[in-house]
Design an enzyme around this catalytic site. Sequence first.
Site, PDB file in Angstrom:
ATOM      1  N   LYS A   1       0.845  -1.195   0.000  1.00  0.00           N
ATOM      2  CA  LYS A   1       0.000   0.000   0.000  1.00  0.00           C
ATOM      3  C   LYS A   1       0.882   1.247   0.000  1.00  0.00           C
ATOM      4  O   LYS A   1       1.868   1.334   0.728  1.00  0.00           O
ATOM      5  CB  LYS A   1      -0.908  -0.026   1.227  1.00  0.00           C
ATOM      6  CG  LYS A   1      -1.911   1.121   1.294  1.00  0.00           C
ATOM      7  CD  LYS A   1      -2.836   0.962   2.489  1.00  0.00           C
ATOM      8  CE  LYS A   1      -3.833   2.104   2.594  1.00  0.00           C
ATOM      9  NZ  LYS A   1      -4.762   1.925   3.731  1.00  0.00           N
TER      10      LYS A   1
ATOM     11  N   SER B   1      -9.481   2.255   2.665  1.00  0.00           N
ATOM     12  CA  SER B   1      -8.522   2.961   1.838  1.00  0.00           C
ATOM     13  C   SER B   1      -7.526   2.049   1.120  1.00  0.00           C
ATOM     14  O   SER B   1      -6.801   2.489   0.241  1.00  0.00           O
ATOM     15  CB  SER B   1      -7.748   3.963   2.695  1.00  0.00           C
ATOM     16  OG  SER B   1      -7.008   3.280   3.721  1.00  0.00           O
TER      17      SER B   1
ATOM     18  N   SER C   1     -10.282   0.056   6.789  1.00  0.00           N
ATOM     19  CA  SER C   1      -9.564   0.068   5.514  1.00  0.00           C
ATOM     20  C   SER C   1      -8.917  -1.237   5.100  1.00  0.00           C
ATOM     21  O   SER C   1      -8.382  -1.336   3.995  1.00  0.00           O
ATOM     22  CB  SER C   1      -8.502   1.175   5.528  1.00  0.00           C
ATOM     23  OG  SER C   1      -9.112   2.441   5.570  1.00  0.00           O
TER      24      SER C   1
END
Length: 422
Positions: free
Chosen positions: A72, A141, A165
């Site tokens: 990420k 996210s 997330s």
Amino acid sequence: MTETADLTATEALAAIRAGRLTAATYAEACLDRIAAREPEINAFAWFDPAQARHAAAAARPGPLAGMPIGVKDVLETADLPTQHGSPAWSGYRPRSDAACVAAARAAGAFVMGKTVTTEFATRHPGPTANPANPAHTPGGSSSGSAAGVGAGFFPIAFGTQTAGSIVRPAAFCGVVGFKPSYGTLHRAGMKVMSESLDTIGVMARSLADCALAMSAMSGLDFGAPDAKVPRAPRLALVMGPSADQAAPETVALMERAAEACRRAGATVTPVTLPGVFAEAYAAHPYVMNMESAEALGWELAHARAQISEVLRERMDWGRAQPVSKLIDGRAAFAAARAAFPAAIEGFDAVLCPSAPGEAPKGLAWTGDPAFNTLWTLLHGPCVTVPAGRGPNGLPLGVQLAGRIGDDAAVLSWAAWVKAALG
């Protein structure tokens, strides 16, 4: 027959050890899948096939030897840009890896690429689409990580969770998402937004992969989730303070899951949590946004025009709150954590929804974390497992949550529940 790119890391490693597969062949299968589907999915914030091949060839021996991972883009990588989903950080090149990335590489994994995150892992979404139906959001996210695992780009990916997330996008994309106990993976090299909440975890196509990756990176024992357990679990069925936000498909899913677990021998008891948990849940937006506004002090002062309007509004709101709200919110979190063991005494784990419903249509909104924030602020482990499809054919998930430190047990009970669901 399962295509090579769709193998779990555990399956791929077993095939490599048995001589039926090579790490290079597995990596090339993932690269082929990326070439075929990335133009539609947009999971990557940064991807270079040549660099990925070089990283694969240089992978070290270890428990994750030769396994590609997605990272990420709020986690620093020494050899790839880290841009936090924000134009304010465009082209930024760290000097070192985040601690968790360094741990993954030390265990033999290689970085396939940097995955799309919402802006600073908060609200404004990136371009990533859901691999189950590209007309729908993959959630956020950790958008690119969830979509990439679901699409077969890599078997394991890093996610981070402040509200929902990891769990929510994993559920939306039909994969496993595991948020370990707070602080299990060190946050050095992460763009931390909420000091009280941010937790690094993993997404994968199996619970065994989550346990493998977490054990390899942390040195802790996350167990063997697929191993037979000596008895059926005692589960607390908790809809929580956001119960009224459950879509009809989620209400039906939880009823179906509870009944399937009972048929398989589990005790499933509806539990209403005391008011201290609702108070902590209500405090979450204050703590998250006020701490995030502190974290973005430099950006708000020097790159305000490069921050999205929606994030500026939330950060300005956070800055406008009296500091007593932050102090009281942290106290509410602590009170809920202290009360949690007694609230589920006699139960092995909590069975709860992963998300309000299916992934919303469109890419402008990543969905509501209403069924995740409580478990995040409690700092215990939580995991979502795929649990069929909703009325629009999109994936659904059920979530298991537990006490701080019960990570291996929660993974094991999640495997039991997944088997009971069929």
